[in-house]
Design a protein around this motif. Structure first.
Motif, mmCIF file in Angstrom:
data_model
loop_
_atom_site.group_PDB
_atom_site.id
_atom_site.type_symbol
_atom_site.label_atom_id
_atom_site.label_comp_id
_atom_site.label_asym_id
_atom_site.label_seq_id
_atom_site.Cartn_x
_atom_site.Cartn_y
_atom_site.Cartn_z
ATOM 1 N N ALA A 18 5.598 13.191 7.796
ATOM 2 C CA ALA A 18 6.570 13.855 8.261
ATOM 3 C C ALA A 18 6.203 14.878 9.539
ATOM 4 N N ARG A 19 5.046 14.687 10.006
ATOM 5 C CA ARG A 19 4.734 15.227 11.377
ATOM 6 C C ARG A 19 5.113 14.376 12.546
ATOM 7 N N TYR A 20 5.427 13.129 11.982
ATOM 8 C CA TYR A 20 5.877 12.073 13.205
ATOM 9 C C TYR A 20 7.401 11.536 12.783
ATOM 10 N N VAL A 21 7.704 11.525 11.556
ATOM 11 C CA VAL A 21 9.000 11.140 11.194
ATOM 12 C C VAL A 21 9.767 12.303 10.401
ATOM 13 N N PRO A 22 11.051 12.726 10.687
ATOM 14 C CA PRO A 22 11.485 13.955 9.883
ATOM 15 C C PRO A 22 11.623 13.360 8.382
ATOM 16 N N LEU A 23 11.327 14.262 7.355
ATOM 17 C CA LEU A 23 11.237 14.105 6.277
ATOM 18 C C LEU A 23 12.546 13.384 5.487
ATOM 19 N N GLU A 24 13.552 13.718 6.110
ATOM 20 C CA GLU A 24 15.066 13.016 5.574
ATOM 21 C C GLU A 24 14.988 11.514 5.849
ATOM 22 N N GLN A 25 14.106 10.988 6.713
ATOM 23 C CA GLN A 25 14.094 9.484 6.918
ATOM 24 C C GLN A 25 12.876 8.860 6.297
ATOM 25 N N LEU A 26 12.251 9.540 5.328
ATOM 26 C CA LEU A 26 11.194 8.973 4.813
ATOM 27 C C LEU A 26 11.504 8.627 3.405
ATOM 28 N N CYS A 27 10.867 7.656 2.583
ATOM 29 C CA CYS A 27 10.956 7.115 1.245
ATOM 30 C C CYS A 27 9.554 6.873 0.641
ATOM 31 N N LEU A 28 9.676 6.666 -0.355
ATOM 32 C CA LEU A 28 8.056 6.209 -1.073
ATOM 33 C C LEU A 28 8.534 4.887 -2.104
ATOM 34 N N SER A 29 7.247 4.113 -1.868
ATOM 35 C CA SER A 29 7.329 3.115 -2.641
ATOM 36 C C SER A 29 5.565 2.415 -2.937
ATOM 37 N N PRO A 30 5.549 1.562 -3.729
ATOM 38 C CA PRO A 30 4.396 0.886 -3.783
ATOM 39 C C PRO A 30 3.902 0.080 -2.573
ATOM 40 N N GLN A 31 2.833 -0.090 -2.199
ATOM 41 C CA GLN A 31 2.497 -0.571 -0.596
ATOM 42 C C GLN A 31 2.668 -2.081 -0.744
ATOM 43 N N CYS A 32 2.895 -2.725 -1.824
ATOM 44 C CA CYS A 32 3.135 -4.153 -1.796
ATOM 45 C C CYS A 32 3.846 -4.379 -3.058
ATOM 46 N N GLY A 33 4.198 -5.851 -3.140
ATOM 47 C CA GLY A 33 4.636 -6.230 -4.539
ATOM 48 C C GLY A 33 3.333 -6.194 -5.585
ATOM 49 N N PHE A 34 3.802 -6.282 -6.824
ATOM 50 C CA PHE A 34 2.564 -6.456 -7.710
ATOM 51 C C PHE A 34 2.224 -7.659 -7.830
ATOM 52 N N SER A 35 2.970 -8.823 -7.756
ATOM 53 C CA SER A 35 2.672 -10.215 -7.900
ATOM 54 C C SER A 35 3.166 -10.984 -6.917
ATOM 55 N N SER A 36 2.493 -10.891 -5.732
ATOM 56 C CA SER A 36 3.287 -11.761 -4.492
ATOM 57 C C SER A 36 3.061 -13.243 -4.681
ATOM 58 N N THR A 37 2.022 -13.530 -5.692
ATOM 59 C CA THR A 37 1.893 -15.111 -6.086
ATOM 60 C C THR A 37 1.993 -14.931 -7.716
ATOM 61 N N VAL A 38 2.307 -15.974 -8.320
ATOM 62 C CA VAL A 38 2.449 -15.843 -9.670
ATOM 63 C C VAL A 38 1.213 -15.339 -10.576
ATOM 64 N N GLU A 39 0.057 -15.551 -9.787
ATOM 65 C CA GLU A 39 -1.143 -14.893 -10.575
ATOM 66 C C GLU A 39 -1.176 -13.293 -10.747
ATOM 67 N N GLY A 40 -0.624 -12.658 -9.839
ATOM 68 C CA GLY A 40 -0.529 -11.310 -10.005
ATOM 69 C C GLY A 40 -1.655 -10.670 -9.618
ATOM 70 N N ASN A 41 -1.659 -9.429 -9.330
ATOM 71 C CA ASN A 41 -2.829 -8.272 -9.038
ATOM 72 C C ASN A 41 -3.443 -7.863 -10.171
ATOM 73 N N ALA A 42 -4.672 -7.281 -10.355
ATOM 74 C CA ALA A 42 -5.561 -6.834 -11.320
ATOM 75 C C ALA A 42 -4.925 -5.472 -11.600
ATOM 76 N N LEU A 43 -4.060 -5.589 -12.278
ATOM 77 C CA LEU A 43 -3.744 -4.494 -13.261
ATOM 78 C C LEU A 43 -2.643 -4.768 -14.278
#
Length: 374
Positions: free
Chosen positions: A326-351
């Motif tokens: 928020a030092r670079y973009v106003p807080l009202e323009q920010l949102c939150l998410s995971p960094q990527c998908g959990f399973s970009s391919t069918v194998e999935g990530n290690a969780l």
């Protein structure tokens, strides 16, 4: 602070989700000929119904089908474009993780005819998803047009068909524009272009690869931005469009690293999307300084929660990093998410499935505490 009325939402997610065990088993059975395509479809349908209910129960305002009908986040789409087929040769991509290196092989692609759109790609999948969503906004993810080019560069495009690359770009953007128009007709109001190339090009090693392919490593991202904009030029006002950029996501591994500095000014000031999903889960992504180029009105979805490990982040740490951004973009323009998908391919990530749910709940709860969004 007022809730976000249009996507992207304060608490959002990229798209792909871990496939349930019964779906993985059904895919294996179908590949071995033990069940029919219709039987596999029925298992997919049930799994998607359940995962939509899960997303809504967590409190997410976004609902995807988890990409449950796909093997790969991008190639399942690209191979359905007219004029593009798998090539005989294999494409090897080198990924990295804490343990070392990991290689991923898939069929390369070949542009053998004029690129065009025939059937609406993922149209049936989106219509089914839309029917299942009760409280959320159905979101469809598709690969950006950049990904058609980045997979092989000029060498993957038949010079007899496209002696001039400008015509290739014109046809590709026209095919995408028609896809966007048809999705809008199906009622899609939240579309995401997934684009690893715009993040990869920040990595000097990736730019060296582009140069070795005969490309223009200094300006290729600018060409990609122009073509994405051409693809989206006719979208209706009712459709929100985001792009997601990561540095590779295969079995908890990555392919590139480096901050967004190289592409930031052109990306944030020229790309005609409503929001940017940005990977920011560790030092590979650099700092938040490139966000100073984000103009008013654009949303930045901070991918602070990793999908590569099951360990749960701390709310306090997430809030601290949101404050830093928020030092670079106003807080009202920010949102939150995971960094990527959990399973970009069918194998999935290690969780585990339970760890995935815990991370999504954490995002919803943190967003509620930071923005008051519900």
């Amino acid at each position: 602070m007022a809730a976000s009325s249009r996507p992207p939402f304060r608490a959002d997610h990229v798209g792909s989700l871990l496939r349930p065990a019964r779906l993985l088993t059904a895919r294996e059975d179908r590949a071995a000929g033990r069940i029919t395509a219709e039987e596999l479809r029925a298992v997919e349908d049930d799994a998607i119904r359940e995962v939509v209910r899960l997303q809504e129960s967590i409190g997410l305002r976004t609902a995807t089908d988890g990409e449950f009908r796909r093997t790969s986040w991008h190639m399942d789409f690209i191979y359905q474009l007219g004029g593009i087929d798998p090539a005989d040769e294999k494409l090897t991509v080198q990924f990295f993780n804490e343990s070392g290196k990991l290689e991923f092989q898939s069929a390369a692609l070949r542009v053998h005819d004029r690129v065009k759109l025939t059937d609406t790609i993922f149209g049936d999948a989106f219509s089914f998803l839309k029917q299942q969503v009760g409280t959320g906004t159905p979101k469809l993810t598709i690969p950006s047009p950049s990904m058609v080019h980045y997979r092989g560069g000029r060498a993957a495009i038949d010079t007899g068909v496209y002696p001039d690359l400008d015509q290739f770009w014109t046809d590709l953007s026209a095919a995408y524009a028609e896809q966007v128009r048809r999705l809008a007709d199906l009622g899609c109001t939240y579309l995401q272009f997934d684009d690893t190339s715009l993040a990869y090009l920040n990595d000097p090693r990736q730019r060296e690869m582009v140069a070795a392919q005969g490309g223009d490593p200094e300006h290729q991202h600018e060409r990609y931005i122009r073509q994405i904009n051409a693809s989206l030029a006719g979208r209706p006002d009712t459709m929100s469009v985001t792009t997601h950029m990561c540095r590779g996501n295969f079995r908890s591994s990555w392919a590139a690293e480096g901050g967004y500095d190289f592409v930031a000014e052109a990306l944030f000031t020229q790309l005609d999307v409503d929001g940017f999903f940005l990977e920011y889960d560790d030092e590979r992504s650099g700092d938040f300084a490139p966000l100073r180029f984000v103009p008013p009105g654009k949303k930045v979805v901070l991918g602070l929660v990793t999908t590569k490990r099951g360990e749960l982040e701390s709310k306090d740490d997430l809030k601290r990093r949101i404050d830093e951004a928020a030092r670079y973009v106003p807080l009202e323009q920010l949102c939150l998410s995971p960094q990527c998908g959990f399973s970009s391919t069918v194998e999935g990530n290690a969780l585990t499935q339970e760890e995935q749910v815990a991370k999504l709940r954490l995002i919803v709860e943190t967003a509620q505490e930071v923005w008051g969004d519900n």
